[in-house]
Design a protein around this motif. Structure first.
Motif, PDB file in Angstrom:
ATOM      1  N   SER A 158       0.838  -1.191   0.000  1.00 58.76           N
ATOM      2  CA  SER A 158       0.000   0.000   0.000  1.00 58.76           C
ATOM      3  C   SER A 158       0.876   1.246   0.000  1.00 58.76           C
ATOM      4  O   SER A 158       1.978   1.239   0.564  1.00 58.76           O
ATOM      5  N   VAL A 353      -5.999 -13.673  -2.190  1.00 56.42           N
ATOM      6  CA  VAL A 353      -5.365 -12.400  -1.829  1.00 56.42           C
ATOM      7  C   VAL A 353      -5.368 -12.305  -0.307  1.00 56.42           C
ATOM      8  O   VAL A 353      -6.400 -12.549   0.330  1.00 56.42           O
ATOM      9  N   LYS A 355      -4.054  -9.794   3.053  1.00 58.40           N
ATOM     10  CA  LYS A 355      -3.617  -8.439   3.405  1.00 58.40           C
ATOM     11  C   LYS A 355      -3.375  -8.344   4.899  1.00 58.40           C
ATOM     12  O   LYS A 355      -4.229  -8.711   5.712  1.00 58.40           O
ATOM     13  N   ASN A 358       0.688  -3.105   5.522  1.00 57.33           N
ATOM     14  CA  ASN A 358       0.718  -2.481   4.201  1.00 57.33           C
ATOM     15  C   ASN A 358       1.131  -3.467   3.109  1.00 57.33           C
ATOM     16  O   ASN A 358       1.336  -3.071   1.961  1.00 57.33           O
ATOM     17  N   LYS A 359       1.234  -4.737   3.452  1.00 54.55           N
ATOM     18  CA  LYS A 359       1.680  -5.751   2.498  1.00 54.55           C
ATOM     19  C   LYS A 359       0.499  -6.585   2.023  1.00 54.55           C
ATOM     20  O   LYS A 359      -0.220  -7.166   2.835  1.00 54.55           O
ATOM     21  N   TRP A 360       0.327  -6.628   0.713  1.00 51.33           N
ATOM     22  CA  TRP A 360      -0.683  -7.459   0.073  1.00 51.33           C
ATOM     23  C   TRP A 360       0.036  -8.565  -0.693  1.00 51.33           C
ATOM     24  O   TRP A 360       1.074  -8.325  -1.319  1.00 51.33           O
ATOM     25  N   ARG A 362      -0.737 -11.915  -3.489  1.00 51.03           N
ATOM     26  CA  ARG A 362      -1.684 -12.619  -4.349  1.00 51.03           C
ATOM     27  C   ARG A 362      -1.041 -13.911  -4.830  1.00 51.03           C
ATOM     28  O   ARG A 362       0.075 -13.897  -5.345  1.00 51.03           O
ATOM     29  N   LEU A 506      -3.740  -5.185  -9.141  1.00 49.39           N
ATOM     30  CA  LEU A 506      -4.665  -5.728  -8.150  1.00 49.39           C
ATOM     31  C   LEU A 506      -5.930  -4.892  -8.283  1.00 49.39           C
ATOM     32  O   LEU A 506      -5.947  -3.716  -7.925  1.00 49.39           O
ATOM     33  N   VAL A 511      -9.660  -4.898  -4.051  1.00 45.23           N
ATOM     34  CA  VAL A 511      -9.254  -4.031  -2.937  1.00 45.23           C
ATOM     35  C   VAL A 511     -10.464  -3.594  -2.121  1.00 45.23           C
ATOM     36  O   VAL A 511     -10.434  -3.597  -0.880  1.00 45.23           O
ATOM     37  N   MET A 514     -11.647  -6.444   0.047  1.00 44.78           N
ATOM     38  CA  MET A 514     -10.738  -6.707   1.158  1.00 44.78           C
ATOM     39  C   MET A 514     -10.861  -5.648   2.249  1.00 44.78           C
ATOM     40  O   MET A 514     -10.752  -5.949   3.441  1.00 44.78           O
TER      41      MET A 514
END
Length: 733
Positions: A158, A353, A355, A358-360, A362, A506, A511, A514
């Motif tokens: 993010s 996905v 989360k 701040n890390k996503w 996939r 993404l 988003v 999520m």
């Protein structure tokens, strides 16, 4: 999980086969029924591909691995040469071993003649290999090269966000368009797509607003703060008196409760008058506006609801907490998925996905299967145990050249609170994938996850339970509630827009799902669920009252006698009261240890009221804002909302009346009731002063626990007295 990796690097000295004297080479990697191909390079006898292929060991159907170089031509491609490997002789490489160096292998044609060389690296590894995310997988064997990036696993971050505070103080020497009237000025401030306005001031050329506006800004600071002072001439008719632009990169930062920067006078640039007067006139002076603007580095920019937030760190890296542990997530598999592409003659192209902070991440997309097995592992640093990780499953709608506006369908979502996990224990469990649709609740299958929370700083972790949830600035200088939801929505839009520009993107619908972008919208189902939550929380009060009522009415004589004995002991030895309470809490906690949950909690259909929601309630929940339904349906829903709100209004009014009666006891609103109370208070003060406290407590306790034959069915005198006190309900219109 073990995979066979083939790293195709490059080739050299390839022969020319076409009559035209050119060669368009590509590499085909074949293992049983699975084939992978590199891109073809036009007219190149020394091509460089640098592409990795991965074949699942479980699906290996042959003992021979063939790596063939072919020439791309119209019709049937020409064969150049190949290299064959025995799968049983391929070496095993397990991280953190050093990467396997590629080697040159001679290409031989069907007759055994040498046809150039190819550089390869072939090894057997696991999904922990650093080549795994970038590799072409045998599960994506029918994906074209143009859509291959949409199926690979990726890690996203993010954007780093700050709150931007713009304090509009005053302006001087405003020049109205109409010289015969004073302006009705207000200030419009825009940052990117965010626009806020100050209040309209009374007519003057030296207005004072003293209004603070907040925005969300993200790094890198490429936007501008656009200031526009406008004159409200009439309804929907405004004219600009002046404007200014301030680059965000020049805005200072404030850390925690430090002194904000001094305000600055900004010259207002007047709009061009060429269209109005036919020529531009040189102004002898310019209007000015006094602004204070700075970035708030001590806040945490909320892009999730605080009820299930995964990150509570402030914007400034200097103020962030130290790590207390590591969260490891293994996305293993799914089962019993529903087919999402029946119209296309396919099953489901599923990917996950996750989360946290701040890390996503996939996972790769597994094609045309209802039982995908990802077996991918990811890690995060943990700074606060009271945070939530979110994992969702989607159906990829962009695997075979779909339109750009195609939306990935949601299959389900799982949330896990880290504080519910035991330290260093691996939780491997199937979680139901539930999706609420306008037609009702649907179960799309189950997701198997492996979770482990490892603590690396026990003292810091225990100390986190005594520290505030949000950074210090949220309590020292709180953001008004009316602005919080607007700022959260803007932060969500910034995150969605930034991740949409990643490659591969993404997508926005992912988003928003999520982050629960519509969590704050009205829902009758969610309102019922919250009401039942309140009743469940208060049920222990009802249980205690019922138990005590049974004691008072001697329905359980043995328990009542024991309570009498305990009461007399505590009265005689009051120093045992607090130890008894804490010992009782300790015993209850030890007793409930047997009934502790064995698995992390997940989505609860009964708690969410999702399995019993009326179809019209679901249709209202999924309706757009503003509504898109016919007027008769909206009228029916409005009447229903009025009915529900009427009951809520009655309950709130009753609670307000009880509070006002308590406030009226000593306020002389009822002179006789107040006089009675203060006289009784004086008598009780004298009586308690001259009588030992133990005697008063014994008399009061024995009276409270008296036998039913000494009780009256009518309400007690204190209750009657309280109910007759005045409230302000009769003062309402």
């Amino acid at each position: 999980m073990h995979y066979l990796y083939v790293n195709v690097v490059k080739a050299r000295d390839l022969p020319v086969i076409d009559l035209s004297g050119s060669l368009d080479p590509y590499v085909e990697v074949k293992l049983g029924n699975y084939k992978g191909q590199t891109k073809h390079l036009e007219k190149n006898q020394n091509p460089v591909w640098r592409q990795i292929f991965a074949f699942s060991k479980e699906r290996v159907q042959s003992n021979l691995l063939e790596v063939a170089v072919k020439d791309k031509v119209l019709g049937k491609d020409d064969f150049v040469g190949k290299v064959v490997f025995d799968v049983m002789e391929i070496p095993l490489r397990v991280p953190p071993d050093s990467p396997l160096a590629p080697q040159w292998y001679r290409l031989t044609d069907k007759r055994g003649d040498k046809k150039g060389e190819i550089m390869l690296a072939v090894w057997m590894g696991t999904q922990a290999d650093e080549s795994f995310p970038e590799a072409w997988h045998s599960d994506a064997h029918n994906i074209s090269h143009s859509n291959l990036s949409n199926t690979r696993s990726k890690v996203f971050f993010s954007p780093k966000m700050h709150y931007l505070r713009v304090h509009v103080i005053e302006a001087q020497d405003l020049v109205p368009h109409d010289k015969g009237r004073l302006p009705d000025p207000y200030v419009k401030v825009a940052v990117g797509n965010q626009i806020r306005w100050t209040k309209v001031q009374q007519r003057t050329i030296h207005p004072v607003w003293d209004d603070s506006l907040m925005f969300v800004a993200s790094e890198p600071f490429e936007d501008y703060i656009i200031i526009s002072v406008e004159d409200k001439i009439g309804p929907g008719k405004d004219k600009i008196l002046g404007g200014a632009m301030i680059p965000l990169r020049e805005v200072p930062q404030r850390f925690e409760t430090g002194k904000p920067p001094d305000p600055r006078w900004i010259n207002l640039q007047k709009p061009s008058k060429a269209e109005e007067e036919g020529e531009k006139k040189k102004e002898k002076f310019s209007s000015k506006i006094l602004l204070r603007f700075f970035l708030e580095a001590g806040y945490h920019v909320l892009d999730e609801s605080t009820h299930f937030s995964s990150d509570l760190q402030p914007s400034s890296k200097h103020l962030r907490k130290s790590s207390i542990g590591i969260l490891e997530l293994g996305i293993l598999s799914a089962r019993n998925l529903l087919p999402m592409k029946m119209r296309e003659g396919k099953m489901t192209d599923a990917y996950c996905v996750a989360k946290y902070g701040n890390k996503w991440v996939r996972t790769r997309t597994l094609l045309d299967t209802l039982t995908p097995r990802w077996n991918e592992q990811y890690t995060w640093e943990v700074h606060d145990p009271c945070t939530v990780i979110t994992i969702a499953v989607f159906d990829n709608a962009h695997t075979n050249g779909s339109k750009d506006d195609a939306r990935d369908q949601k299959i389900g979502k799982v949330r896990v609170r880290l504080s519910t996990l035991e330290i260093d224990r691996v939780y491997t469990h199937y979680y139901p994938l539930l999706v609420l649709t306008p037609s009702g609740l649907r179960k799309h299958g189950e997701l198997q996850l492996a979770l482990r929370f490892t603590c690396t700083a026990w003292v810091n972790m225990v100390a986190q339970y005594g520290r505030p949830l949000l950074p210090k600035m949220h309590y020292v200088n709180p953001i008004p509630v009316m602005h919080t939801d607007w700022l959260r929505h803007q932060a969500m839009q910034i995150v969605a827009a930034r991740l949409l520009r990643a490659e591969p993107p993404l997508r926005r619908e992912v988003v928003e799902y999520m982050l629960d972008v519509d969590y704050h919208m009205w829902s009758l189902r969610r309102s019922k669920a919250n009401f039942h939550r309140i009743m469940s929380v208060l049920s222990w009060i009802t249980t205690v009252y019922k138990w005590f009522n049974d004691i008072c009415y001697w329905r359980k004589p043995i328990t009542t006698c024991l309570v009498h004995v305990l009461f007399l002991i505590l009265v005689c030895y009051p120093e045992l009261i607090l130890p008894t309470i804490f010992l009782y809490l300790f015993v209850i906690g030890i007793w409930n240890y047997r009934f502790r949950p064995r698995h992390p909690p997940h989505m609860d259909t009964w708690l969410s009221q999702a399995d019993s929601a009326h179809p019209d309630e679901l249709d209202e929940e999924f309706d757009s804002f503003p509504t898109s339904r016919p007027s008769d349906i909206v009228r029916m829903r409005y009447d229903r909302l009025r009915s529900v709100a009427g009951r809520v209004q009655t309950v709130v009014g009753d609670l307000a009346s009880q509070g006002e009666r308590a406030h009226a006891i000593l306020s002389w609103r009822d002179p006789r009731a107040t006089a009675i109370l203060i006289i009784l208070s004086l008598i009780w003060a004298v009586f308690i002063y001259v009588t030992p406290f133990q005697v008063v407590a014994v008399l009061f306790g024995l009276y409270w626990l008296r036998h039913p034959r000494f009780r009256s069915k009518l309400p007690s005198v204190p209750v009657n007295f309280f109910k007759k006190l005045p409230s302000k309900s009769e003062m309402l219109i």
